[in-house]
Write an enzyme that holds these catalytic residues in place. Structure first.
Site, PDB file in Angstrom:
ATOM      1  N   ASP A  87      -4.790  -7.222  -2.967  1.00  0.00           N
ATOM      2  CA  ASP A  87      -4.306  -7.188  -1.658  1.00  0.00           C
ATOM      3  C   ASP A  87      -5.507  -7.555  -0.893  1.00  0.00           C
ATOM      4  OD1 ASP A  87      -2.841  -5.757   0.696  1.00  0.00           O
ATOM      5  OD2 ASP A  87      -4.665  -4.608   0.816  1.00  0.00           O
ATOM      6  N   ASP A 109      -5.241 -11.000   1.542  1.00  0.00           N
ATOM      7  CA  ASP A 109      -5.642 -10.736   3.031  1.00  0.00           C
ATOM      8  C   ASP A 109      -6.339 -11.724   3.600  1.00  0.00           C
ATOM      9  OD1 ASP A 109      -3.896  -8.566   3.504  1.00  0.00           O
ATOM     10  OD2 ASP A 109      -5.471  -6.955   3.362  1.00  0.00           O
ATOM     11  N   GLY A 144       0.913  -1.416  -0.118  1.00  0.00           N
ATOM     12  CA  GLY A 144       0.116  -0.021  -0.062  1.00  0.00           C
ATOM     13  C   GLY A 144       0.809   1.109   0.108  1.00  0.00           C
TER      14      GLY A 144
END
Length: 217
Positions: free
Chosen positions: A66, A70, A49
């Site tokens: 992402d 996760d 990020g």
């Protein structure tokens, strides 16, 4: 010439993170290998990020990569803990897995219906806790960090209490870290519940609006 988004720096970091995550679970029987690889994977999660913002390489593909990574890492960790811990505790890990996946899926689906570009954007109608969680980067980072750390400590405690000679020294540190992280882990689960309820409410509101339009036409 069109940009090759697949090779943007934050996305490359994401690919490395996926590889280290896969290797971590492949080596799950070796607690030291798992801990090291999972730590690297989570550390990279903090970098992608930052790289996206600094290099102006934020993309929808990167957001998806992402978020999916996760969820997959957390789901695999909870499934591993459910396998290691029998009985009610193991069942609880399964419930937390379902809550994590279900709440995030409903959140993304509700935002697709509303046309929201970022899955981390919440409306002003959301509860104070959920707005703070998604709009304050420090709160988001710390809650996720403590949440993951708690589950990793549960993994270490299993090996420390299970008689692994080289893991016994981790028992006290892991218990201390788990105790510190536990309240924040619980708060993260509350956020997941609030997220699920808000998303379901938004989807129902969309249905009500659509049905009203259909009846009026």
């Amino acid at each position: 010439m069109a940009e090759n988004i697949y090779f943007f720096v934050p996305n490359i970091i994401g690919y490395v993170r996926i590889i280290t995550g896969i290797l971590a679970f492949y080596c799950a029987q070796d607690w030291k290998a798992f801990f090291g690889l999972y730590f690297v994977s989570y550390f990279l999660d903090c970098l992608d990020g930052l790289a996206a913002r600094k290099l102006n390489q934020a993309t929808r593909f990167g957001q998806m990569l992402d978020m999916v990574t996760d969820r997959c890492c957390t789901a695999c960790l909870l499934a591993l803990l459910a396998h290691l811990y029998p009985g009610v505790l193991g069942f609880t890990f399964y419930l937390l897995l379902a809550l994590d996946l279900g709440s995030h899926y409903c959140m993304v689906y509700s935002q697709l219906l509303s046309g929201t570009e970022n899955h981390k954007k919440v409306s002003e109608k959301a509860t104070w806790l959920l707005r703070t969680y998604y709009t304050n980067q420090a709160v988001l980072f710390l809650l996720c960090l403590f949440n993951e750390s708690f589950f990793v400590m549960c993994f270490l405690l299993f090996h420390a209490k299970g008689g692994s000679p080289d893991a016994q020294w981790t028992k006290t540190p892991a218990m201390v870290v788990a105790a510190v992280c536990a309240p924040f882990m619980a708060l993260k689960q509350i956020c997941n519940v609030l997220q699920l309820l808000m998303a379901c409410g938004n989807i129902v509101a969309f249905d009500v609006q659509q049905r009203a339009q259909q009846k009026a036409s």
